[in-house]
Design an enzyme around this catalytic site. Structure first.
Site, PDB file in Angstrom:
ATOM      1  N   HIS A 351      -2.190  10.184 -17.554  1.00  0.00           N
ATOM      2  CA  HIS A 351      -1.984   9.791 -16.708  1.00  0.00           C
ATOM      3  C   HIS A 351      -1.681   7.983 -16.194  1.00  0.00           C
ATOM      4  O   HIS A 351      -1.350   7.432 -16.550  1.00  0.00           O
ATOM      5  CB  HIS A 351      -3.516   9.547 -15.999  1.00  0.00           C
ATOM      6  CG  HIS A 351      -3.284   9.473 -13.916  1.00  0.00           C
ATOM      7  ND1 HIS A 351      -3.556  10.354 -12.831  1.00  0.00           N
ATOM      8  CD2 HIS A 351      -3.335   8.216 -13.578  1.00  0.00           C
ATOM      9  CE1 HIS A 351      -3.313   9.433 -11.722  1.00  0.00           C
ATOM     10  NE2 HIS A 351      -3.589   8.590 -12.227  1.00  0.00           N
ATOM     11  N   HIS A 509     -12.487   9.578  -2.677  1.00  0.00           N
ATOM     12  CA  HIS A 509     -12.616   8.437  -2.030  1.00  0.00           C
ATOM     13  C   HIS A 509     -14.306   7.552  -1.235  1.00  0.00           C
ATOM     14  O   HIS A 509     -14.442   6.958  -1.023  1.00  0.00           O
ATOM     15  CB  HIS A 509     -11.527   7.262  -1.448  1.00  0.00           C
ATOM     16  CG  HIS A 509      -9.894   7.846  -2.021  1.00  0.00           C
ATOM     17  ND1 HIS A 509      -9.803   8.872  -2.426  1.00  0.00           N
ATOM     18  CD2 HIS A 509     -10.176   7.172  -2.541  1.00  0.00           C
ATOM     19  CE1 HIS A 509      -9.041   9.243  -3.127  1.00  0.00           C
ATOM     20  NE2 HIS A 509      -8.139   6.999  -3.157  1.00  0.00           N
ATOM     21  N   TYR A 519      -2.816   3.438   0.822  1.00  0.00           N
ATOM     22  CA  TYR A 519      -2.181   4.772   0.511  1.00  0.00           C
ATOM     23  C   TYR A 519      -1.639   4.800   2.146  1.00  0.00           C
ATOM     24  O   TYR A 519      -0.268   5.119   1.936  1.00  0.00           O
ATOM     25  CB  TYR A 519      -3.100   5.450   0.552  1.00  0.00           C
ATOM     26  CG  TYR A 519      -4.021   5.630  -0.646  1.00  0.00           C
ATOM     27  CD1 TYR A 519      -3.320   5.528  -2.068  1.00  0.00           C
ATOM     28  CD2 TYR A 519      -5.321   5.807  -0.002  1.00  0.00           C
ATOM     29  CE1 TYR A 519      -3.611   5.236  -3.113  1.00  0.00           C
ATOM     30  CE2 TYR A 519      -5.846   5.368  -1.774  1.00  0.00           C
ATOM     31  CZ  TYR A 519      -5.224   5.163  -3.274  1.00  0.00           C
ATOM     32  OH  TYR A 519      -6.227   4.537  -4.008  1.00  0.00           O
TER      33      TYR A 519
END
Ligand code: ZN
Length: 610
Positions: A351, A509, A519
């Protein structure tokens, strides 16, 4: 990028993670009595020195763990993170002691940031603090271990979140999609009771720190009253809702062609048919909704391969993007210490992420680069994090952060928006830019990711704010969740979902207690930044074909904003970058204006909305 495409690791990363360490308000009673301003300064000096030292240790441990995964490096990293979190939690609580003390604006700013550090505040009662820590760990654990085991099987037959994600992305059998969608949501009901208790205890901790509840504590990070911030989000969404409706109407009609009556002509779209567990990214349905005749676009991937451009050389292109704007080149240590390709001899976290180990100039980059167009863009995004963190490294450690938590990702994405065909021509990768005939397909593809995300980006915290402030109680958790998802996203579950389910818990989340609004902000801000910088660069073509590459003026503006770090309220930084003090989603609407015209032509005769 959304869902953790990439992350910046530094103080920024640590601030984003869960704080569940109990820390009392203990003060040594034998300490000499100091004037309040003096003791506040001594406190800040201690906080800056301690957090820098522990932050560096945590970065070092994190880097080693992610580039060499073993049981031992995981344990070392966990210890270093915990030490940082414990210290930061303590400073957050102690910072409130200096609320009434007269200090310089810069010192006051540091205290404010320290106080707003927490995403979860432990109550002062040690038993309750321990219970809260245990609940947080347990909710996170239930999610992490979550699997769907078809037909009650076990072992290899069980599907984890990655496998279910892959099925939802690729499979087109609606029964199979629904089965795995239901399956993933079955992991969450065991969280419900614990979550309700978690809400009670974390609210208690927040109230002890002077916040109305945990949601109000989260909203306090944005340099404006908590209610005003919520209104700002609604205003931004209002600027984009017409564009979203056009996309929603178009996609619904195309999915109806594929799935028939399962997709209503004028109602919400079934949530399991949009190619993603949470219907937060619709890119995977692109093949079903692509414009007829497909898209003619630049394909950089074969160029990179044919010219044998290595991962390190791809990164050099990214570096030259920034030096073309007037930034200093990356330090030599970046090239010596970064990880560019997947090692063959050990496990690593592939990642992509960007790091500033010493929070000054030990910049790194960790990515298993493939020779693809996508990775070429991600490199530019990640380097945005590195250049940002170096730009603010002259500030006191507490202020070495982005202007608000939406800014870091937004900067990376802003740079990625400038990876246009015209840019590729300028750096000699392709001979000429294609005409605009393929642009609709390209815009549609990115809108399915970025625009489709926005309402979900609002729902997660809209739900939690109502839960934390008591408007929504455990008796209506699931109903409130789906009411919001229908209202904002225009999606609905295939069958009614009662309170025996706990569908919010199926989104990482929520059990991980990570705020989500950042976001949404990042998605909106990146277009506002892009529009302002391309104007500074004198660009006259449509926004999606503008690149700021090579513009000294755009670079000057960007640099001035990045160097401010978290030292000023974010509207100051926004103004330095864009000339505007308010967030403005009209830039995103401008960017997608050609797509909207096209969508509205396709939508003729269709009823918009649900
Ligand atoms: Zn990123």
């Amino acid at each position: 990028m959304i869902g953790g495409m990439c992350t910046i690791a530094s103080a920024y990363r640590l601030r984003a993670v869960l704080a569940f360490v109990a820390f009392g308000l203990a003060c040594s009673s034998s300490a000499p009595v100091q004037p309040p301003a003096e003791s506040a300064r001594a406190f800040l000096k201690d906080a800056n020195e301690t957090l820098l030292r522990l932050g560096i240790e945590s970065n070092q441990a994190g880097w080693v763990q992610q580039t060499f995964i073993t049981l031992d490096t995981e344990a070392i990293n966990a210890r270093a993170s915990e030490a940082y979190m414990t210290a930061a939690t303590g400073f957050a609580k102690r910072a409130t002691q200096f609320d009434g003390v007269e200090l310089t604006p810069d010192e006051r700013r540091q205290l404010t940031l320290l106080k707003n550090f927490l995403t979860m505040a432990a109550p002062a009662d040690p038993k309750e603090a321990a219970e809260l820590a245990q609940l947080a760990a347990s909710l996170d654990g239930i999610y992490g271990r979550g699997k769907y085991c078809p037909g009650g099987e076990s072992g290899d037959a069980c599907l984890d979140v990655e496998e279910i994600t892959e099925i939802l992305a690729r499979d087109r059998n609606p029964a199979r999609l629904l089965e795995v969608w239901d399956g993933w949501h079955s992991i969450a009901p065991p969280m419900k009771k614990g979550y309700a208790r978690f809400v009670e205890l974390s609210n208690k901790g927040a109230r002890e720190l002077g916040f109305a509840d945990t949601g109000a504590m989260w909203r306090s990070k944005y340099d404006m009253p908590a209610d005003a911030f919520a209104k700002e989000l609604d205003r931004l969404w209002g600027q984009l809702r017409p564009l979203y409706l056009s996309l929603h109407t178009y996609v619904r009609a195309r999915l109806r062609q594929r799935y028939g009556e399962a997709v209503p002509a004028d109602g919400p779209i079934p949530a399991h048919l949009l190619g993603n567990i949470w219907a937060q990214d619709w890119s995977n349905v692109y093949p079903d909704v692509a414009p007829p005749g497909g898209t003619r676009a630049v394909d950089l991937t074969p160029v990179l391969r044919a010219r044998r451009i290595t991962p390190v050389e791809m990164t050099r292109y990214g570096e030259r993007f920034f030096t073309s704007l007037g930034f200093e080149p990356l330090p030599a240590t970046f090239w010596e210490r970064s990880l560019f390709v997947k090692p063959r001899d050990r496990e690593v976290v592939c990642h992509a992420s960007a790091w500033n180990i010493n929070q000054v100039d030990d910049l790194r980059f960790k990515m298993c680069i493939d020779q693809t167009a996508e990775d070429f863009t991600v490199i530019h995004h990640e380097l945005g994090h590195d250049f940002y963190s170096r730009a603010y490294s002259g500030l006191p450690p507490v202020l070495r952060d982005s202007a608000n938590d939406g800014f870091h990702e937004a900067i990376g994405d802003t740079i990625a928006l400038s990876v246009t065909p015209e840019y590729l021509v300028k750096v000699g990768l392709i001979p000429q830019a294609p005409d605009s005939s393929g642009d609709i397909g390209l815009l549609l593809r990115t809108a399915l990711e970025r625009l489709a995300f926005l309402p979900f980006g609002l729902v997660v915290d809209a739900w939690r704010w109502q839960v934390f402030d008591g408007t929504v109680t455990p008796e209506t958790y699931n109903k409130a969740w789906w009411d919001l998802r229908e209202r904002y996203q225009g999606v609905r579950p295939a069958a009614p979902r009662g309170e025996e389910f706990f569908d919010p818990g199926a989104k990482y989340h929520v059990p991980a207690n990570t705020p989500y609004t950042r976001y949404f902000l990042a998605a909106v801000l990146q277009f506002q930044f892009h529009r302002a910088l391309t104007q500074a660069a004198g660009c006259t073509t449509p926004l999606h074909r503008c690149s700021i590459y090579g513009s000294a003026e755009a670079g000057r503006r960007l640099k001035a904003a990045l160097e401010m770090g978290a030292s000023k309220p974010w509207p100051d930084t926004l103004e330095a970058l864009t000339g505007q003090r308010q967030m403005d989603a009209s830039a995103m609407a401008d960017y997608y204006a050609p797509l909207k015209v096209w969508l509205d032509q396709q939508n003729q005769g269709q009823k918009a909305g649900w």
